[in-house]
Design an enzyme around this catalytic site. Structure first.
Site, PDB file in Angstrom:
ATOM      1  CE  LYS A  72      -4.215   1.132   2.478  1.00 32.35           C
ATOM      2  NZ  LYS A  72      -4.521   1.435   3.876  1.00 32.35           N
TER       3      LYS A  72
HETATM    4  O1  G3P Z   1      -6.718   3.185   4.986  1.00 28.33           O
HETATM    5  C1  G3P Z   1      -7.306   4.452   5.022  1.00 28.33           C
HETATM    6  C2  G3P Z   1      -8.450   4.511   5.961  1.00 28.33           C
HETATM    7  O2  G3P Z   1      -8.184   3.664   7.039  1.00 28.33           O
HETATM    8  C3  G3P Z   1      -8.730   5.901   6.438  1.00 28.33           C
HETATM    9  O3  G3P Z   1      -9.830   5.842   7.271  1.00 28.33           O
HETATM   10  O4  G3P Z   1     -11.322   6.592   9.054  1.00 28.33           O
HETATM   11  O5  G3P Z   1      -8.909   7.270   9.103  1.00 28.33           O
HETATM   12  O6  G3P Z   1     -10.461   8.255   7.425  1.00 28.33           O
HETATM   13  P1  G3P Z   1     -10.140   7.070   8.268  1.00 28.33           P
END
Ligand code: G3P
Length: 227
Positions: free
Chosen positions: A86
């Site tokens: 990733k």
């Molecule tokens: O991998 C990206 C994702 O986990 C982001 O999520 O909730 O931190 O915006 P968030």
């Protein structure tokens, strides 16, 4: 549409794998840091838990292409199985993506916020592009619209890269990504529960059980077959 778990918590992964049709696990440095444990042991344990067949997306932290490539190769060799490096999108990330694809390593280009970031990541060879839905919605942008245009562009240009939408806070966002043709979503363990819950479902089950019990008492289907 594939459902992926966005966590590095072993208990949550175990529970979600048991109860839901999960295609794999995604992590990022924030998610990893929440576990407060050794990184190599943690990702090895995740792989052991999910098996080699399921996707495991692990993020690199390098800021130059050479380091990103070295990290991706190390991670791939260390965890094995269906591995995706990733990589946050940047010029160095794209350079690394092109090199990794030549080496046969699969890539998920992450931290995508625009359609053209997704397009150029796809042209660099990314297997998945990961747009952040809730983070777009939170700045009065429209995560679903961005995904629907990425899907449209990939279809129009016959691009094989897939959209792995990330950053969700509710079921409505997930549903709209499914309608927009997103190929995969990565969601928190809590959202797996929310996705499957409805009070009317609970009420229907209670009513079925009450009607059954009015005739068969406490006996279940297996009990009434016993002779
Ligand atoms: O991998 C990206 C994702 O986990 C982001 O999520 O909730 O931190 O915006 P968030």
């Amino acid at each position: 549409m594939l459902y992926i778990i966005d966590t590095a918590n072993l208990d949550d992964i175990k529970r979600c794998m048991e109860y839901f049709p999960v295609a794999g696990v995604t992590t990022n440095p924030t998610i990893i840091s929440k576990e407060h444990t050794g990184f190599p042991d943690l990702i090895k344990a995740i792989r052991a838990l999910i098996g080699d067949e399921k996707m495991l997306h692990i993020q690199t932290t390098g800021t130059d292409a050479q380091t990103i490539v070295k990290e991706a190769v190390l991670l791939r060799d260390f965890v094995g199985g269906d591995f995706y490096a990733k990589i946050p999108i940047s010029p160095e990330g794209l350079k690394a993506t092109m090199q990794l694809k030549k080496m046969g390593i699969k890539v998920t280009e992450t931290a995508i916020f625009t359609q053209q970031q997704a397009m150029i990541a796809a042209q660099a060879g990314a297997d998945f592009v990961a747009p952040y839905i809730n983070r777009l919605d939170s700045i009065v942008s429209d995560g679903v619209h961005v995904v629907s245009e990425i899907v449209k562009m990939f279809n129009v240009h016959n691009i094989k890269s897939r959209v792995l939408a990330a950053s969700f806070k509710n079921v409505e966002q997930i549903h709209k990504i499914a309608l927009a043709g997103g190929h995969a979503v990565t969601i928190s363990p809590e959202l797996f529960n929310t996705l499957t819950y409805h009070p009317l479902t609970d009420r229907a089950i209670e009513s079925f059980n009450a009607d059954w019990q009015s005739v068969y008492g406490d006996k279940g289907v297996l009990d009434v077959f016993e002779r």
